[in-house]
Design a protein around this motif. Sequence first.
Motif, PDB file in Angstrom:
ATOM      1  N   ARG A 182       7.986   6.411   9.283  1.00  0.00           N
ATOM      2  CA  ARG A 182       7.021   5.334   9.418  1.00  0.00           C
ATOM      3  C   ARG A 182       5.928   5.520   8.370  1.00  0.00           C
ATOM      4  NH1 ARG A 182       5.949   2.358  14.589  1.00  0.00           N
ATOM      5  NH2 ARG A 182       3.964   1.272  14.393  1.00  0.00           N
ATOM      6  N   TYR A 183       5.544   4.421   7.713  1.00  0.00           N
ATOM      7  CA  TYR A 183       4.557   4.480   6.642  1.00  0.00           C
ATOM      8  C   TYR A 183       3.481   3.415   6.878  1.00  0.00           C
ATOM      9  CZ  TYR A 183       8.687   6.703   4.620  1.00  0.00           C
ATOM     10  OH  TYR A 183       9.789   7.491   4.427  1.00  0.00           O
ATOM     11  N   THR A 184       2.237   3.775   6.564  1.00  0.00           N
ATOM     12  CA  THR A 184       1.131   2.844   6.748  1.00  0.00           C
ATOM     13  C   THR A 184       0.184   2.928   5.560  1.00  0.00           C
ATOM     14  OG1 THR A 184       1.202   2.995   9.173  1.00  0.00           O
ATOM     15  CG2 THR A 184      -0.838   2.197   8.188  1.00  0.00           C
ATOM     16  N   VAL A 185      -0.245   1.776   5.075  1.00  0.00           N
ATOM     17  CA  VAL A 185      -1.321   1.697   4.091  1.00  0.00           C
ATOM     18  C   VAL A 185      -2.351   0.716   4.629  1.00  0.00           C
ATOM     19  CG1 VAL A 185       0.083   2.298   2.081  1.00  0.00           C
ATOM     20  CG2 VAL A 185      -0.099  -0.091   2.793  1.00  0.00           C
ATOM     21  N   GLY A 186      -3.615   0.944   4.307  1.00  0.00           N
ATOM     22  CA  GLY A 186      -4.640   0.055   4.818  1.00  0.00           C
ATOM     23  C   GLY A 186      -5.976   0.272   4.156  1.00  0.00           C
ATOM     24  N   ALA A 187      -6.917  -0.603   4.513  1.00  0.00           N
ATOM     25  CA  ALA A 187      -8.280  -0.509   4.009  1.00  0.00           C
ATOM     26  C   ALA A 187      -9.235  -0.901   5.122  1.00  0.00           C
ATOM     27  CB  ALA A 187      -8.486  -1.404   2.794  1.00  0.00           C
ATOM     28  N   GLU A 188     -10.392  -0.248   5.153  1.00  0.00           N
ATOM     29  CA  GLU A 188     -11.377  -0.502   6.201  1.00  0.00           C
ATOM     30  C   GLU A 188     -12.768  -0.487   5.592  1.00  0.00           C
ATOM     31  OE1 GLU A 188     -12.136   0.921  10.808  1.00  0.00           O
ATOM     32  OE2 GLU A 188     -10.989   2.198   9.444  1.00  0.00           O
ATOM     33  N   VAL A 189     -13.592  -1.447   6.019  1.00  0.00           N
ATOM     34  CA  VAL A 189     -14.975  -1.528   5.560  1.00  0.00           C
ATOM     35  C   VAL A 189     -15.896  -1.184   6.723  1.00  0.00           C
ATOM     36  CG1 VAL A 189     -16.792  -3.019   4.661  1.00  0.00           C
ATOM     37  CG2 VAL A 189     -14.455  -3.247   3.800  1.00  0.00           C
ATOM     38  N   PHE A 190     -16.818  -0.237   6.504  1.00  0.00           N
ATOM     39  CA  PHE A 190     -17.785   0.194   7.502  1.00  0.00           C
ATOM     40  C   PHE A 190     -19.189  -0.212   7.065  1.00  0.00           C
ATOM     41  CE2 PHE A 190     -14.304   2.910   8.611  1.00  0.00           C
ATOM     42  CZ  PHE A 190     -14.483   3.237   9.955  1.00  0.00           C
ATOM     43  N   HIS A 191     -19.992  -0.617   8.052  1.00  0.00           N
ATOM     44  CA  HIS A 191     -21.394  -0.915   7.764  1.00  0.00           C
ATOM     45  C   HIS A 191     -22.286  -0.216   8.785  1.00  0.00           C
ATOM     46  CE1 HIS A 191     -24.983  -2.973   6.433  1.00  0.00           C
ATOM     47  NE2 HIS A 191     -25.241  -3.324   7.679  1.00  0.00           N
ATOM     48  N   PHE A 192     -23.258   0.556   8.300  1.00  0.00           N
ATOM     49  CA  PHE A 192     -24.215   1.246   9.155  1.00  0.00           C
ATOM     50  C   PHE A 192     -25.395   0.321   9.404  1.00  0.00           C
ATOM     51  CE2 PHE A 192     -21.678   4.585   7.450  1.00  0.00           C
ATOM     52  CZ  PHE A 192     -21.702   5.615   8.380  1.00  0.00           C
ATOM     53  N   ALA A 193     -25.564  -0.107  10.668  1.00  0.00           N
ATOM     54  CA  ALA A 193     -26.674  -0.977  11.036  1.00  0.00           C
ATOM     55  C   ALA A 193     -27.717  -0.142  11.767  1.00  0.00           C
ATOM     56  CB  ALA A 193     -26.188  -2.125  11.920  1.00  0.00           C
ATOM     57  N   GLY A 194     -28.712   0.317  11.048  1.00  0.00           N
ATOM     58  CA  GLY A 194     -29.705   1.194  11.644  1.00  0.00           C
ATOM     59  C   GLY A 194     -29.161   2.592  11.818  1.00  0.00           C
ATOM     60  N   ASP A 195     -29.757   3.345  12.745  1.00  0.00           N
ATOM     61  CA  ASP A 195     -29.373   4.732  12.956  1.00  0.00           C
ATOM     62  C   ASP A 195     -28.311   4.904  14.027  1.00  0.00           C
ATOM     63  OD1 ASP A 195     -31.223   5.599  11.056  1.00  0.00           O
ATOM     64  OD2 ASP A 195     -32.840   5.705  12.548  1.00  0.00           O
ATOM     65  N   SER A 196     -28.044   3.860  14.823  1.00  0.00           N
ATOM     66  CA  SER A 196     -27.172   4.021  15.986  1.00  0.00           C
ATOM     67  C   SER A 196     -25.869   3.241  15.915  1.00  0.00           C
ATOM     68  CB  SER A 196     -27.917   3.616  17.271  1.00  0.00           C
ATOM     69  OG  SER A 196     -29.056   4.433  17.474  1.00  0.00           O
ATOM     70  N   TRP A 197     -25.821   2.133  15.186  1.00  0.00           N
ATOM     71  CA  TRP A 197     -24.653   1.257  15.198  1.00  0.00           C
ATOM     72  C   TRP A 197     -23.852   1.359  13.903  1.00  0.00           C
ATOM     73  CZ3 TRP A 197     -22.999  -1.350  19.407  1.00  0.00           C
ATOM     74  CH2 TRP A 197     -23.919  -1.570  20.443  1.00  0.00           C
TER      75      TRP A 197
END
Length: 262
Positions: A182-197
Motif C-alpha cells: 500500500r502506498y500513499t502520497v499527500g499534502a497538508e496545510v497547517f495554520h497556528f491560530a494563536g497559542d492554543s489552536w
Amino acid sequence: MKNLFLSFKAMTLGTCAALSFTSPAMAQSLEPGDHIVTVFYSTLNREDLDVSRDATTAMLSYGYQYSENLRLLGFFGQARTDNTFPPDSQTTRTPTFGFGAQFEIGRGGTLTGTLLSGDISEAYTSGGITTPGDGESLTSTLQFEQVAPLSARTFIKGLAAASHTNSSFDTSGLSNKTNINRYTVGAEVFHFAGDSWVFSAALSHTWSNAIITITDEKHLNRARLSTTYRFTEDFAATLGWAQAFGAEDTHQRFDLSLTHKF
C-alpha cells in the motif's frame, strides 16, 4: 517562526500508516528524555448499494525522545471491522501491538519506520450458521514527511508512505495467505491560530496491489479537515474528519486523539 517550526515537527508522535492515522501531539518541541502518550480512536463508515463495511480503531501510542533527532515508538490497540453483504455478515477483530522509530532529518524532515503485529479473529455468518476463523498479520511501514513554512504561522507538509502486510488466515476448510502493498502520497496545510489552536486541511492519494474499496478499486482519494486545541503546555486534543471521493457512495472517517507529554 523558528519556534513554530519546531512546534510543528513535534506534532507527530509517530505515524502508523498501516492503520491510516497520524497522532497529532503537542504544539511544542520535545526535548531528550521527554515522554509522550497519545490515545487515538477512529470510526470509518463505508456504504455502497446494500453493502456496508464499518471499522473502528483504538490505539495507544507511546513515544520516548531518546535524543534530539531520535524518537522511539510503541503501539498497542485493536481494530474491528463489521461487514454486511446481505444475507451474509462478517466481524473481524485484530488486537495489535508494535514498535517503531522516528528520525528527524535536516530542517523539517521526518522519517518514521514501524512494525506492527496483529492476531486476527473472525466470525462469518451465512445462512444462519456462524463459522469462526483466526490468523495473524505483520505490517511494516516506512514514511517520510517534509515540512516547510508558508508564513510565520502557516506550514505545508508533504508525505510519502509505503507499507507491506503479510497475513495468514485459517477457517473451516480454508487457508489463505496474502501479501499486500500500500502506498500513499499527500499534502497538508497547517495554520497556528494563536497559542492554543491549530487548523489543518489535507489531500491524499492511496493505491495498492489489492482491492481497497467496496467498488473493487485499487486506489483511493481522500480529503481531511482537523483541528487541534492545546489545553495546557502538556495536554492537547485533535478532532478530524475525512471524506473519500470517487469511491463508495459513503466513505467517511471521524477520529479523536488525546495527547499528554510528561
